[in-house]
Design a protein around this motif. Structure first.
Motif, PDB file in Angstrom:
ATOM      1  N   GLN A  50      25.194  68.896   2.658  1.00 17.32           N
ATOM      2  CA  GLN A  50      23.973  68.596   1.835  1.00 17.32           C
ATOM      3  C   GLN A  50      23.877  67.094   1.586  1.00 17.32           C
ATOM      4  OE1 GLN A  50      23.953  71.847  -0.972  1.00 17.32           O
ATOM      5  NE2 GLN A  50      22.433  72.925   0.007  1.00 17.32           N
ATOM      6  N   ARG A  51      24.950  66.905   0.851  1.00 20.69           N
ATOM      7  CA  ARG A  51      25.162  65.426   0.300  1.00 20.69           C
ATOM      8  C   ARG A  51      25.168  64.470   1.461  1.00 20.69           C
ATOM      9  NH1 ARG A  51      27.563  64.094  -4.865  1.00 20.69           N
ATOM     10  NH2 ARG A  51      27.569  65.935  -6.282  1.00 20.69           N
ATOM     11  N   VAL A  52      25.662  64.522   2.642  1.00 17.68           N
ATOM     12  CA  VAL A  52      25.728  63.879   3.769  1.00 17.68           C
ATOM     13  C   VAL A  52      24.373  63.679   4.246  1.00 17.68           C
ATOM     14  CG1 VAL A  52      26.352  63.488   6.023  1.00 17.68           C
ATOM     15  CG2 VAL A  52      28.018  63.965   4.457  1.00 17.68           C
ATOM     16  N   GLN A  53      23.568  64.890   4.285  1.00 19.40           N
ATOM     17  CA  GLN A  53      22.083  64.671   4.729  1.00 19.40           C
ATOM     18  C   GLN A  53      21.229  64.011   3.785  1.00 19.40           C
ATOM     19  OE1 GLN A  53      21.159  65.975   7.762  1.00 19.40           O
ATOM     20  NE2 GLN A  53      19.401  64.684   7.424  1.00 19.40           N
ATOM     21  N   LYS A  54      21.511  63.932   2.392  1.00 22.69           N
ATOM     22  CA  LYS A  54      20.567  63.402   1.412  1.00 22.69           C
ATOM     23  C   LYS A  54      21.016  61.888   1.611  1.00 22.69           C
ATOM     24  CE  LYS A  54      19.795  63.395  -3.642  1.00 22.69           C
ATOM     25  NZ  LYS A  54      20.150  63.683  -4.883  1.00 22.69           N
ATOM     26  N   LEU A  55      22.052  61.667   1.629  1.00 27.01           N
ATOM     27  CA  LEU A  55      22.650  60.155   1.796  1.00 27.01           C
ATOM     28  C   LEU A  55      21.732  59.518   2.902  1.00 27.01           C
ATOM     29  CD1 LEU A  55      26.306  60.255   0.965  1.00 27.01           C
ATOM     30  CD2 LEU A  55      24.805  59.235  -0.371  1.00 27.01           C
ATOM     31  N   MET A  56      21.885  60.341   4.122  1.00 28.19           N
ATOM     32  CA  MET A  56      21.205  59.676   5.402  1.00 28.19           C
ATOM     33  C   MET A  56      19.493  59.670   4.980  1.00 28.19           C
ATOM     34  SD  MET A  56      23.635  61.732   8.084  1.00 28.19           S
ATOM     35  CE  MET A  56      22.598  61.497   9.474  1.00 28.19           C
ATOM     36  N   ASP A  57      19.167  60.664   4.555  1.00 27.93           N
ATOM     37  CA  ASP A  57      17.612  60.852   4.293  1.00 27.93           C
ATOM     38  C   ASP A  57      17.146  59.548   3.317  1.00 27.93           C
ATOM     39  OD1 ASP A  57      17.380  63.009   6.115  1.00 27.93           O
ATOM     40  OD2 ASP A  57      17.191  64.552   4.548  1.00 27.93           O
ATOM     41  N   GLY A  58      18.006  59.504   2.472  1.00 32.64           N
ATOM     42  CA  GLY A  58      17.680  58.315   1.259  1.00 32.64           C
ATOM     43  C   GLY A  58      18.123  57.046   2.097  1.00 32.64           C
ATOM     44  N   GLY A  59      18.396  56.726   3.291  1.00 40.67           N
ATOM     45  CA  GLY A  59      18.565  55.646   3.863  1.00 40.67           C
ATOM     46  C   GLY A  59      19.977  54.870   3.179  1.00 40.67           C
ATOM     47  N   ILE A  60      20.760  55.565   2.308  1.00 46.88           N
ATOM     48  CA  ILE A  60      21.840  54.850   1.939  1.00 46.88           C
ATOM     49  C   ILE A  60      22.985  54.704   2.963  1.00 46.88           C
ATOM     50  CG2 ILE A  60      23.840  55.065   0.255  1.00 46.88           C
ATOM     51  CD1 ILE A  60      21.679  56.573  -1.405  1.00 46.88           C
ATOM     52  N   MET A  61      23.005  55.653   3.715  1.00 47.67           N
ATOM     53  CA  MET A  61      23.960  55.358   5.151  1.00 47.67           C
ATOM     54  C   MET A  61      23.444  55.851   6.347  1.00 47.67           C
ATOM     55  SD  MET A  61      27.024  58.192   4.511  1.00 47.67           S
ATOM     56  CE  MET A  61      26.616  59.916   5.315  1.00 47.67           C
ATOM     57  N   GLN A  62      24.235  55.681   7.245  1.00 49.11           N
ATOM     58  CA  GLN A  62      23.762  56.366   8.707  1.00 49.11           C
ATOM     59  C   GLN A  62      25.164  56.521   9.337  1.00 49.11           C
ATOM     60  OE1 GLN A  62      22.232  53.315  11.786  1.00 49.11           O
ATOM     61  NE2 GLN A  62      21.592  52.119   9.993  1.00 49.11           N
ATOM     62  N   ILE A  63      25.181  57.436  10.080  1.00 58.92           N
ATOM     63  CA  ILE A  63      26.670  57.445  10.956  1.00 58.92           C
ATOM     64  C   ILE A  63      26.268  57.329  12.457  1.00 58.92           C
ATOM     65  CG2 ILE A  63      28.276  59.283  11.749  1.00 58.92           C
ATOM     66  CD1 ILE A  63      27.510  60.770   9.114  1.00 58.92           C
ATOM     67  N   VAL A  64      27.172  56.214  12.726  1.00 59.98           N
ATOM     68  CA  VAL A  64      26.614  55.825  14.198  1.00 59.98           C
ATOM     69  C   VAL A  64      27.990  55.427  15.025  1.00 59.98           C
ATOM     70  CG1 VAL A  64      24.692  54.461  13.608  1.00 59.98           C
ATOM     71  CG2 VAL A  64      26.942  53.128  13.576  1.00 59.98           C
ATOM     72  N   ALA A  65      28.093  55.068  16.275  1.00 58.41           N
ATOM     73  CA  ALA A  65      29.251  55.054  17.016  1.00 58.41           C
ATOM     74  C   ALA A  65      28.980  53.430  17.087  1.00 58.41           C
ATOM     75  CB  ALA A  65      29.217  55.483  18.499  1.00 58.41           C
ATOM     76  N   VAL A  66      30.193  52.802  16.778  1.00 59.13           N
ATOM     77  CA  VAL A  66      30.244  51.255  16.855  1.00 59.13           C
ATOM     78  C   VAL A  66      30.733  50.995  18.410  1.00 59.13           C
ATOM     79  CG1 VAL A  66      31.003  48.900  16.164  1.00 59.13           C
ATOM     80  CG2 VAL A  66      30.114  50.881  14.643  1.00 59.13           C
ATOM     81  N   THR A  67      30.060  50.210  19.217  1.00 59.89           N
ATOM     82  CA  THR A  67      30.670  49.995  20.467  1.00 59.89           C
ATOM     83  C   THR A  67      31.290  48.325  20.417  1.00 59.89           C
ATOM     84  OG1 THR A  67      28.826  49.085  21.219  1.00 59.89           O
ATOM     85  CG2 THR A  67      29.363  51.540  21.604  1.00 59.89           C
ATOM     86  N   ASP A  68      32.118  48.114  21.563  1.00 57.47           N
ATOM     87  CA  ASP A  68      32.508  47.087  21.774  1.00 57.47           C
ATOM     88  C   ASP A  68      31.533  46.102  22.888  1.00 57.47           C
ATOM     89  OD1 ASP A  68      33.654  44.475  22.825  1.00 57.47           O
ATOM     90  OD2 ASP A  68      35.934  45.318  22.666  1.00 57.47           O
ATOM     91  N   PRO A  69      30.770  45.396  22.471  1.00 60.86           N
ATOM     92  CA  PRO A  69      29.667  45.049  23.653  1.00 60.86           C
ATOM     93  C   PRO A  69      30.439  44.535  24.905  1.00 60.86           C
ATOM     94  CG  PRO A  69      29.194  44.254  21.399  1.00 60.86           C
ATOM     95  CD  PRO A  69      30.394  44.860  21.366  1.00 60.86           C
ATOM     96  N   MET A  70      31.596  43.708  24.870  1.00 55.28           N
ATOM     97  CA  MET A  70      32.201  43.121  25.990  1.00 55.28           C
ATOM     98  C   MET A  70      32.614  44.213  26.860  1.00 55.28           C
ATOM     99  SD  MET A  70      32.211  39.910  25.460  1.00 55.28           S
ATOM    100  CE  MET A  70      33.594  39.158  26.620  1.00 55.28           C
TER     101      MET A  70
END
Length: 159
Positions: A50-70
């Protein structure tokens, strides 16, 4: 958990220490299970979810995969400094809408706008720079090509 000094960014964010601890857990490992996070911060799996969803819905954080462009075939990264002579927000919004731009901000200093770009090659970078230069209100650009990425971290969020 560490307490935050009064006036620090985390202390003024409007989130409590438990939410900050959840963010720190996810910054260490974005795939960490809610159950493992709950154990570390003293909450149930459902409460963490619930807290993670609230943080995401509020724009406080996002969970993403960070890639190496090269490693994905994008051999040219650069930061573009842009000087504008029109509404900075309108110009920066137009730049930000370009798919190759992954980071765009309005600044104070020598440049009005900074835009980080990821391109497949030098030719694509040249086309992109020309596209940005053609935006109404753009006076000039300066390109800072990345030669060697020495550090890229995203763990500053709750200090």
């Amino acid at each position: 958990m560490t307490s935050q000094p009064a006036g620090s960014p985390a202390a003024n964010s409007g989130i409590d220490a438990v939410s900050k601890a959840i963010i720190e857990q996810l910054q260490e490992d974005g795939r960490r299970s809610y159950a493992a996070i709950g154990k570390a911060v003293g909450l149930s799996e459902a409460a963490v979810r619930q807290r993670v969803q609230k943080l995401m819905d509020g724009g406080i954080m996002q969970i993403v995969a960070v890639t190496d462009p090269m490693q994905l075939g994008f051999s040219r990264q650069a930061m573009l400094g842009v000087k504008a002579e029109a509404d900075l927000l309108a110009v920066s919004d137009e730049i930000a809408a370009i798919p190759q731009v992954d980071y765009c901000l309005v600044t104070a200093g020598s440049f009005d706008i900074l835009a980080e770009v990821v391109c497949e090659n030098d030719h694509d970078l040249m086309l992109l720079v020309n596209q940005i230069r053609s935006i109404p209100g753009v006076r000039s650009t300066e390109t800072f090509m990345y030669l060697s990425l020495r550090k890229q971290e995203y763990n500053w969020g709750t200090r």
